[in-house]
Design a protein around this motif. Structure first.
Motif, PDB file in Angstrom:
ATOM      1  N   ILE A 167       2.271   9.515  -9.503  1.00 11.65           N
ATOM      2  CA  ILE A 167       2.642   8.145  -9.130  1.00 11.65           C
ATOM      3  C   ILE A 167       3.761   7.750  -9.463  1.00 11.65           C
ATOM      4  O   ILE A 167       4.549   7.163  -8.894  1.00 11.65           O
ATOM      5  N   VAL A 173      -3.958   8.527  -2.966  1.00 12.49           N
ATOM      6  CA  VAL A 173      -3.762  10.298  -2.858  1.00 12.49           C
ATOM      7  C   VAL A 173      -4.422  11.059  -2.031  1.00 12.49           C
ATOM      8  O   VAL A 173      -5.386  11.589  -2.851  1.00 12.49           O
ATOM      9  N   LEU A 208       0.889  -1.144   0.063  1.00 13.51           N
ATOM     10  CA  LEU A 208       0.062  -0.093   0.065  1.00 13.51           C
ATOM     11  C   LEU A 208       0.874   1.451  -0.008  1.00 13.51           C
ATOM     12  O   LEU A 208       1.851   1.353   0.576  1.00 13.51           O
ATOM     13  N   PHE A 209       0.655   2.121  -0.974  1.00 14.17           N
ATOM     14  CA  PHE A 209       1.241   3.466  -1.002  1.00 14.17           C
ATOM     15  C   PHE A 209       0.452   4.304  -0.840  1.00 14.17           C
ATOM     16  O   PHE A 209      -0.404   4.635  -1.401  1.00 14.17           O
ATOM     17  N   ILE A 210       0.808   5.507   0.002  1.00  7.52           N
ATOM     18  CA  ILE A 210       0.122   6.463   0.510  1.00  7.52           C
ATOM     19  C   ILE A 210       0.973   7.830   0.226  1.00  7.52           C
ATOM     20  O   ILE A 210       1.975   7.861   1.097  1.00  7.52           O
ATOM     21  N   SER A 211       0.409   8.689  -0.297  1.00  2.10           N
ATOM     22  CA  SER A 211       1.184  10.002  -0.662  1.00  2.10           C
ATOM     23  C   SER A 211       0.776  11.013   0.700  1.00  2.10           C
ATOM     24  O   SER A 211       0.034  10.608   1.252  1.00  2.10           O
ATOM     25  N   SER A 271       5.419  14.068  -0.341  1.00  2.00           N
ATOM     26  CA  SER A 271       5.643  13.219  -1.328  1.00  2.00           C
ATOM     27  C   SER A 271       6.045  13.675  -2.744  1.00  2.00           C
ATOM     28  O   SER A 271       5.309  14.782  -3.325  1.00  2.00           O
ATOM     29  N   SER A 304      -1.415  -4.467  -5.708  1.00  2.00           N
ATOM     30  CA  SER A 304      -1.026  -3.339  -4.608  1.00  2.00           C
ATOM     31  C   SER A 304      -2.016  -2.194  -4.925  1.00  2.00           C
ATOM     32  O   SER A 304      -2.543  -2.197  -5.856  1.00  2.00           O
ATOM     33  N   ARG A 305      -2.101  -1.325  -3.727  1.00  2.00           N
ATOM     34  CA  ARG A 305      -3.024  -0.072  -4.113  1.00  2.00           C
ATOM     35  C   ARG A 305      -2.364   1.074  -3.827  1.00  2.00           C
ATOM     36  O   ARG A 305      -1.361   1.201  -2.957  1.00  2.00           O
ATOM     37  N   TRP A 306      -2.897   2.245  -4.173  1.00  2.00           N
ATOM     38  CA  TRP A 306      -2.225   3.451  -3.634  1.00  2.00           C
ATOM     39  C   TRP A 306      -3.318   4.482  -3.451  1.00  2.00           C
ATOM     40  O   TRP A 306      -4.726   4.305  -3.850  1.00  2.00           O
ATOM     41  N   PHE A 325       5.858   7.874  -5.956  1.00  2.00           N
ATOM     42  CA  PHE A 325       6.098   6.603  -5.673  1.00  2.00           C
ATOM     43  C   PHE A 325       7.081   5.695  -6.295  1.00  2.00           C
ATOM     44  O   PHE A 325       8.223   5.401  -5.748  1.00  2.00           O
ATOM     45  N   THR A 383      -3.113  -3.551  -9.890  1.00  2.00           N
ATOM     46  CA  THR A 383      -2.509  -2.465  -9.007  1.00  2.00           C
ATOM     47  C   THR A 383      -3.081  -1.080  -9.554  1.00  2.00           C
ATOM     48  O   THR A 383      -3.180  -1.011 -10.803  1.00  2.00           O
TER      49      THR A 383
END
Length: 293
Positions: free
Chosen positions: A126, A116, A89-92, A96, A112-114, A99, A145
Motif C-alpha cells: 500500500i 488488492v 478507490l485504489f485498485i492494484s 503496481s 477512501s478504499r483499496w 499506492f 480509509t
C-alpha cells in the motif's frame, strides 16, 4: 494562486488555492524508468475527489513548496499535506508497486478504499518510501480509509459498490494487512540516521479493521511487525500514538519551532495561517486526528 487580475501589479494580493479534480480515472500508468505515477505533485495543493486508480505503478508522490506548510487543502486536512484524496478507490494489479509514496509531501486520504486483487505482484505494498529517502519528510495520514468491505455501508456505497466483485478475489484481510508497508528502500544510515523513524502510515481508525483504535505502521530496521509489512513496526492506541508522533513529527510544518513555509497569503500573519500551530504539542494533543486540535 488567486489574485485580482484587474488590479495594478503594485496593488495585487496573492492567495494560495487548491487544484480540485473530480471523478478522475487513471489506469495502467507506468514508465520504462519505473517511475510512472498517477500524480506527481511538485509544489502546489491538489484535492482529488471521487478518483479511481487502477493498476498504476505508483498512484501518488510529491514534494512540497516553501509556502505549502501554512496552507491547508481542505479545512479538515493538516497543514503541509498538499495531496488529499477524498472518496477515492485504489485498485492494484500486475503493474503496481505501491499506492502511496512516503516522501516529502504529506498525503491525506479520507473516506477512501483499496482493493488488492489476486494477480497483483508480490512486491506490491500500500505504501513505500521513495528509494534512498531518509525519512526527513511527511507521512501518509488516513481517515475512514482501508480495504473495501471493511466499513459499514460499502456494499451500498455509490462510488465503491461496483468494485465489490474485485474484493471477492482480493488478498484476504484479517486482523492485520500484511502488504501495508515495505520500508526496504529507505536510507537507514547517513546524517539522517534517525529520521527514518518519521516514515510511517497512520490511521485514525485502525484502517477499518476490527480494532478501531488509532494505528501507525512505521519503519524499523528490526522489522518486528511482519504482519503489517517489511522492516516495519506497529504502534496502536491513543496514548502510544501521541507519544510516537510527538517524538517523530512531520519534517515540514508551519510552526514557530519548524518554520518551513511561513506564507499563506499576502497580508496574513503567520499565526493566522490555517496550517499554523504554535508548538508540536498543540498539533498532537488530539491523538486520533491531531491536526484538528
Amino acid at each position: 494562486m488567486t489574485f485580482d487580475r484587474m488590479a495594478p501589479l503594485k496593488d495585487r494580493k496573492y492567495m494560495p488555492t487548491n487544484n480540485v479534480f473530480e471523478d478522475v480515472y487513471a489506469a495502467h500508468i507506468v514508465s520504462k524508468f519505473e517511475e510512472g505515477r498517477g500524480l506527481w505533485a511538485a509544489g502546489g495543493s491538489v484535492l482529488i475527489k471521487g478518483g479511481v486508480f487502477l493498476n498504476n505503478y505508483i498512484v501518488a508522490a510529491g514534494v512540497p513548496d516553501d509556502s505549502g506548510a501554512c496552507y491547508k487543502v481542505t479545512k479538515d486536512s493538516p497543514g503541509a499535506f498538499p495531496i488529499v484524496f477524498q472518496d477515492s478507490l485504489f485498485i492494484s494489479g500486475p503493474l503496481s508497486k505501491e499506492f502511496f509514496t512516503v516522501y516529502d509531501s504529506g498525503i491525506h486520504v479520507v473516506n477512501s478504499r483499496w482493493v488488492v486483487p489476486t494477480g497483483t505482484t508480490d512486491k506490491f505494498s500500500i505504501a513505500k518510501p521513495k528509494p534512498a529517502f531518509g525519512g526527513n519528510g511527511n507521512p501518509v495520514y488516513m481517515e475512514k480509509t482501508g480495504p473495501l468491505t471493511k466499513f459499514d455501508g460499502d456494499s451500498d456505497h455509490e462510488r465503491f459498490k461496483w468494485a465489490l466483485p474485485l474484493a471477492q478475489v482480493a488478498t484476504s484481510v484479517g486482523s492485520t494487512i500484511t502488504q501495508l508497508a515495505d520500508f526496504t528502500d529507505i536510507a537507514w544510515g547517513g546524517t539522517n540516521s534517525q529520521k527514518w523513524r518519521g516514515s510511517y502510515i497512520y490511521s485514525t481508525d485502525g484502517f477499518g479493521l476490527e480494532n478501531k483504535q488509532p494505528m501507525l505502521v512505521a519503519a524499523d530496521r528490526a522489522g518486528p511487525a511482519k504482519d503489517w509489512g517489511t522492516l516495519a513496526t506497529s504502534v496502536s492506541g491513543a496514548d502510544s500514538i501521541a507519544k510516537y508522533i510527538g517524538a517523530y513529527p512531520p519534517e515540514f510544518l508551519c510552526s514557530d519551532s519548524r518554520r518551513y513555509g511561513i506564507w499563506c497569503g499576502d497580508g496574513i500573519e503567520l499565526v493566522n495561517c490555517p496550517g499554523y500551530v504554535k508548538t508540536l504539542s498543540d498539533w498532537y494533543k488530539v491523538s486520533s486526528a491531531p491536526w484538528k486540535a
